[in-house]
Design a protein around this motif. Structure first.
Motif, PDB file in Angstrom:
ATOM      1  N   GLU A   1      25.051  64.802 -41.023  1.00  0.00           N
ATOM      2  CA  GLU A   1      26.372  65.688 -41.376  1.00  0.00           C
ATOM      3  C   GLU A   1      27.345  64.459 -41.906  1.00  0.00           C
ATOM      4  O   GLU A   1      27.324  63.495 -41.384  1.00  0.00           O
ATOM      5  CB  GLU A   1      26.897  66.171 -40.184  1.00  0.00           C
ATOM      6  N   PRO A   2      28.222  64.990 -42.517  1.00  0.00           N
ATOM      7  CA  PRO A   2      29.295  63.956 -43.070  1.00  0.00           C
ATOM      8  C   PRO A   2      30.149  63.545 -41.975  1.00  0.00           C
ATOM      9  O   PRO A   2      30.454  64.318 -41.120  1.00  0.00           O
ATOM     10  CB  PRO A   2      29.913  64.916 -44.198  1.00  0.00           C
ATOM     11  N   LEU A   3      30.586  62.487 -42.021  1.00  0.00           N
ATOM     12  CA  LEU A   3      31.598  61.802 -41.137  1.00  0.00           C
ATOM     13  C   LEU A   3      33.213  62.741 -41.047  1.00  0.00           C
ATOM     14  O   LEU A   3      33.422  63.060 -42.299  1.00  0.00           O
ATOM     15  CB  LEU A   3      32.184  60.366 -41.515  1.00  0.00           C
ATOM     16  N   THR A   4      33.533  63.072 -40.079  1.00  0.00           N
ATOM     17  CA  THR A   4      34.970  63.476 -39.958  1.00  0.00           C
ATOM     18  C   THR A   4      35.896  62.695 -40.494  1.00  0.00           C
ATOM     19  O   THR A   4      35.630  61.148 -40.452  1.00  0.00           O
ATOM     20  CB  THR A   4      35.278  63.930 -38.347  1.00  0.00           C
ATOM     21  N   THR A   5      37.078  62.684 -40.645  1.00  0.00           N
ATOM     22  CA  THR A   5      38.046  61.985 -41.043  1.00  0.00           C
ATOM     23  C   THR A   5      38.316  60.714 -39.861  1.00  0.00           C
ATOM     24  O   THR A   5      38.551  59.779 -40.405  1.00  0.00           O
ATOM     25  CB  THR A   5      39.508  62.724 -41.029  1.00  0.00           C
ATOM     26  N   GLY A   6      38.311  61.102 -38.581  1.00  0.00           N
ATOM     27  CA  GLY A   6      38.388  60.153 -37.716  1.00  0.00           C
ATOM     28  C   GLY A   6      37.465  59.107 -37.481  1.00  0.00           C
ATOM     29  O   GLY A   6      37.533  58.086 -37.537  1.00  0.00           O
TER      30      GLY A   6
END
Length: 86
Positions: free
Chosen positions: A3-8
């Protein structure tokens, strides 16, 4: 697929990359400083003792080759227009 990384997570990843890049830069600067100190010391040693003439070159080449074998790196020594090493 992951999954893509979250902003954090992306911020943490970028911070880690920045730390790695800064550490690499600091290490390169330290290595360069140490090598410059070495070259100055070698030059001082070569110029403070007896004069070395081109007829001494074979002796220096053997010494240089021994240093290269010991350190695993090829070095070059220049003095009075005579270059030893390849």
């Amino acid at each position: 697929m992951s999954e893509p990384l979250t902003t954090g997570q992306q911020k943490v990843f970028e911070d880690l990359l920045k730390q790695i890049q800064q550490a690499r830069q600091k290490a390169l600067q330290q290595v360069n400083t140490t090598l410059i100190d070495l070259y100055w010391s070698v030059g001082k040693t070569l110029t403070s003792g007896e004069r070395i003439t081109p007829s001494h070159t074979p002796c220096l080449i053997r010494s240089e080759d021994e240093i290269n074998a010991e350190t695993g790196h090829r070095i070059f020594i220049h003095f009075q227009g005579v270059k030893t090493g390849a």
